[in-house]
Write a protein that holds these residues in place. Structure first.
Motif, PDB file in Angstrom:
ATOM      1  N   PHE A 146       0.727  -1.010  -0.053  1.00  0.00           N
ATOM      2  CA  PHE A 146      -0.050  -0.118   0.112  1.00  0.00           C
ATOM      3  C   PHE A 146       0.929   1.354   0.000  1.00  0.00           C
ATOM      4  N   GLN A 147       0.560   1.988  -0.874  1.00  0.00           N
ATOM      5  CA  GLN A 147       1.570   3.412  -1.120  1.00  0.00           C
ATOM      6  C   GLN A 147       0.515   4.478  -0.545  1.00  0.00           C
ATOM      7  N   LEU A 148       0.919   4.435   0.908  1.00  0.00           N
ATOM      8  CA  LEU A 148      -0.174   5.650   1.416  1.00  0.00           C
ATOM      9  C   LEU A 148       0.340   7.012   1.231  1.00  0.00           C
ATOM     10  N   ASN A 149       1.532   7.205   1.116  1.00  0.00           N
ATOM     11  CA  ASN A 149       1.823   8.583   0.929  1.00  0.00           C
ATOM     12  C   ASN A 149       1.845   9.239  -0.559  1.00  0.00           C
ATOM     13  N   ALA A 150       1.310   8.297  -1.341  1.00  0.00           N
ATOM     14  CA  ALA A 150       0.942   8.430  -3.027  1.00  0.00           C
ATOM     15  C   ALA A 150      -0.677   8.988  -2.831  1.00  0.00           C
ATOM     16  N   THR A 151      -1.349   8.794  -1.644  1.00  0.00           N
ATOM     17  CA  THR A 151      -2.857   9.352  -1.723  1.00  0.00           C
ATOM     18  C   THR A 151      -3.204  10.793  -1.765  1.00  0.00           C
ATOM     19  N   GLY A 152      -2.155  11.596  -1.298  1.00  0.00           N
ATOM     20  CA  GLY A 152      -2.233  13.032  -0.940  1.00  0.00           C
ATOM     21  C   GLY A 152      -2.899  13.560   0.268  1.00  0.00           C
ATOM     22  N   LEU A 153      -2.305  12.822   1.527  1.00  0.00           N
ATOM     23  CA  LEU A 153      -2.938  13.130   2.689  1.00  0.00           C
ATOM     24  C   LEU A 153      -2.983  14.387   3.191  1.00  0.00           C
ATOM     25  N   LEU A 154      -3.930  15.025   4.040  1.00  0.00           N
ATOM     26  CA  LEU A 154      -4.152  16.108   4.719  1.00  0.00           C
ATOM     27  C   LEU A 154      -3.689  16.065   6.073  1.00  0.00           C
ATOM     28  N   ALA A 155      -2.882  17.150   6.488  1.00  0.00           N
ATOM     29  CA  ALA A 155      -2.564  17.446   7.932  1.00  0.00           C
ATOM     30  C   ALA A 155      -3.330  18.660   8.130  1.00  0.00           C
ATOM     31  N   TYR A 156      -3.471  18.911   9.378  1.00  0.00           N
ATOM     32  CA  TYR A 156      -3.948  20.139  10.382  1.00  0.00           C
ATOM     33  C   TYR A 156      -3.060  20.804  11.171  1.00  0.00           C
ATOM     34  N   SER A 157      -2.775  22.057  10.854  1.00  0.00           N
ATOM     35  CA  SER A 157      -1.740  22.970  11.867  1.00  0.00           C
ATOM     36  C   SER A 157      -2.167  24.379  12.123  1.00  0.00           C
ATOM     37  N   HIS A 158      -2.465  24.496  13.307  1.00  0.00           N
ATOM     38  CA  HIS A 158      -2.888  25.768  13.826  1.00  0.00           C
ATOM     39  C   HIS A 158      -3.757  26.288  12.960  1.00  0.00           C
ATOM     40  N   GLY A 159      -4.918  25.710  12.646  1.00  0.00           N
ATOM     41  CA  GLY A 159      -6.070  26.287  11.840  1.00  0.00           C
ATOM     42  C   GLY A 159      -5.963  26.075  10.375  1.00  0.00           C
ATOM     43  N   GLU A 160      -5.016  25.464  10.007  1.00  0.00           N
ATOM     44  CA  GLU A 160      -4.827  25.288   8.578  1.00  0.00           C
ATOM     45  C   GLU A 160      -4.889  23.921   7.976  1.00  0.00           C
ATOM     46  N   TYR A 161      -5.227  23.789   6.895  1.00  0.00           N
ATOM     47  CA  TYR A 161      -5.174  22.252   6.164  1.00  0.00           C
ATOM     48  C   TYR A 161      -3.999  22.205   5.173  1.00  0.00           C
ATOM     49  N   LEU A 162      -3.081  21.229   5.587  1.00  0.00           N
ATOM     50  CA  LEU A 162      -1.729  21.165   4.792  1.00  0.00           C
ATOM     51  C   LEU A 162      -1.748  20.012   4.081  1.00  0.00           C
ATOM     52  N   SER A 163      -1.160  19.818   2.725  1.00  0.00           N
ATOM     53  CA  SER A 163      -1.028  18.466   1.980  1.00  0.00           C
ATOM     54  C   SER A 163       0.612  18.257   2.682  1.00  0.00           C
ATOM     55  N   LEU A 164       0.666  16.989   2.726  1.00  0.00           N
ATOM     56  CA  LEU A 164       2.068  16.534   3.139  1.00  0.00           C
ATOM     57  C   LEU A 164       3.261  16.759   2.208  1.00  0.00           C
ATOM     58  N   GLY A 165       4.432  17.083   2.635  1.00  0.00           N
ATOM     59  CA  GLY A 165       5.599  17.692   1.691  1.00  0.00           C
ATOM     60  C   GLY A 165       6.246  16.426   1.163  1.00  0.00           C
ATOM     61  N   LYS A 166       7.463  16.948   0.677  1.00  0.00           N
ATOM     62  CA  LYS A 166       8.455  15.701  -0.088  1.00  0.00           C
ATOM     63  C   LYS A 166       8.930  14.967   1.032  1.00  0.00           C
ATOM     64  N   SER A 167       9.202  13.719   0.563  1.00  0.00           N
ATOM     65  CA  SER A 167       9.833  12.763   1.555  1.00  0.00           C
ATOM     66  C   SER A 167      11.408  13.222   1.734  1.00  0.00           C
ATOM     67  N   LEU A 168      11.604  13.201   3.215  1.00  0.00           N
ATOM     68  CA  LEU A 168      13.025  13.655   3.757  1.00  0.00           C
ATOM     69  C   LEU A 168      14.022  12.345   3.923  1.00  0.00           C
ATOM     70  N   GLY A 169      13.105  11.231   4.005  1.00  0.00           N
ATOM     71  CA  GLY A 169      14.210   9.895   4.322  1.00  0.00           C
ATOM     72  C   GLY A 169      12.995   9.079   4.858  1.00  0.00           C
ATOM     73  N   THR A 170      13.606   7.885   5.224  1.00  0.00           N
ATOM     74  CA  THR A 170      12.547   6.653   5.420  1.00  0.00           C
ATOM     75  C   THR A 170      13.018   6.247   6.829  1.00  0.00           C
ATOM     76  N   PHE A 171      12.257   5.611   7.695  1.00  0.00           N
ATOM     77  CA  PHE A 171      12.538   5.165   9.010  1.00  0.00           C
ATOM     78  C   PHE A 171      13.799   4.604   9.187  1.00  0.00           C
ATOM     79  N   GLY A 172      14.826   5.229   9.933  1.00  0.00           N
ATOM     80  CA  GLY A 172      16.073   4.544  10.219  1.00  0.00           C
ATOM     81  C   GLY A 172      17.016   5.108   9.358  1.00  0.00           C
ATOM     82  N   TRP A 173      16.779   5.746   8.381  1.00  0.00           N
ATOM     83  CA  TRP A 173      17.780   6.375   7.122  1.00  0.00           C
ATOM     84  C   TRP A 173      18.757   7.133   7.770  1.00  0.00           C
ATOM     85  N   SER A 174      18.602   7.787   9.000  1.00  0.00           N
ATOM     86  CA  SER A 174      19.872   8.495   9.588  1.00  0.00           C
ATOM     87  C   SER A 174      20.872   7.526  10.199  1.00  0.00           C
ATOM     88  N   VAL A 175      20.796   6.329  10.643  1.00  0.00           N
ATOM     89  CA  VAL A 175      21.749   5.357  11.071  1.00  0.00           C
ATOM     90  C   VAL A 175      22.178   4.061  10.246  1.00  0.00           C
TER      91      VAL A 175
END
Length: 194
Positions: A146-175
């Motif tokens: 399932f490609q969840l991030n391809a669905t165009g998910l919404l987020a809510y922040s301090h009164g505004e609806y936002l679309s999720l931005g670009k991927s910065l990495g995957t879980f564990g990428w920093s190590v």
């Protein structure tokens, strides 16, 4: 100030079959085994009595395509309007619940049974066990992932609806260990043909 939050539409119905949709940002995962989540709802909200009565609700994830319906269902009351009809949303059959419908236009429907209600003040928190999850097959890749991030998910922040931005990495990428770059390795000698 714990932002951003998910913006979800919660669907529920009473024992007589009246169904409604409530937009919720105060929701989240609370346990993985058993799978559990929570929603916090004001008792004055029209959907509140439905959840209390049946002990069921569905968390329907929202997308950019559902942004208007997500907001509209949060500012209008089901006492006054039929949110399903006005927002052209389709009631679908839940797999594991008897009363609460899913929203078919949502890419993910998380079917929940209430295990406990915490009356905390302005909001009551419904702790619930996830009984089933339905996903839109359009977002399954060729391997069935399932490609969840391809669905165009919404987020809510301090009164505004936002679309999720670009991927910065995957879980564990920093190590994660990196593949050798070739530095410090002996080069193979070239052989000349004479």
């Amino acid at each position: 100030m714990l932002y951003p939050l998910p913006a979800v539409m919660v669907s529920a119905a009473d024992e007589k079959g009246e169904a409604n949709i409530l937009t919720v940002a105060w929701t989240g995962t609370i346990c993985s085994d058993p799978a559990m989540l929570y929603i916090s709802v004001r008792p004055q909200r029209h959907t509140y009595h439905m959840i209390r009565e049946t002990g069921e609700f569905v968390v329907n994830l929202t997308t950019e395509r559902l942004a208007k319906a997500t907001d509209w269902c949060g500012v209008r009351s089901g006492r006054d309007v039929d949110k399903w009809k006005e927002m052209h949303l389709t009631k679908g059959k839940a797999k594991a619940l008897s009363y609460a419908p899913i929203i078919e236009e949502s890419p993910v429907n998380i079917e929940c049974k209430v295990t406990e209600v915490k009356e905390l003040g302005t909001h009551h928190m419904f702790l619930a066990e996830v009984k089933a999850v339905q996903v839109d097959e359009r977002y399954l890749d060729e391997n069935g992932k399932f490609q969840l991030n391809a669905t165009g998910l919404l987020a809510y922040s301090h009164g505004e609806y936002l679309s999720l931005g670009k991927s910065l990495g995957t879980f564990g990428w920093s190590v994660r260990k990196k593949a050798p770059s070739g530095r410090g390795q002996k080069k193979k000698k070239k052989t000349e043909k004479r």
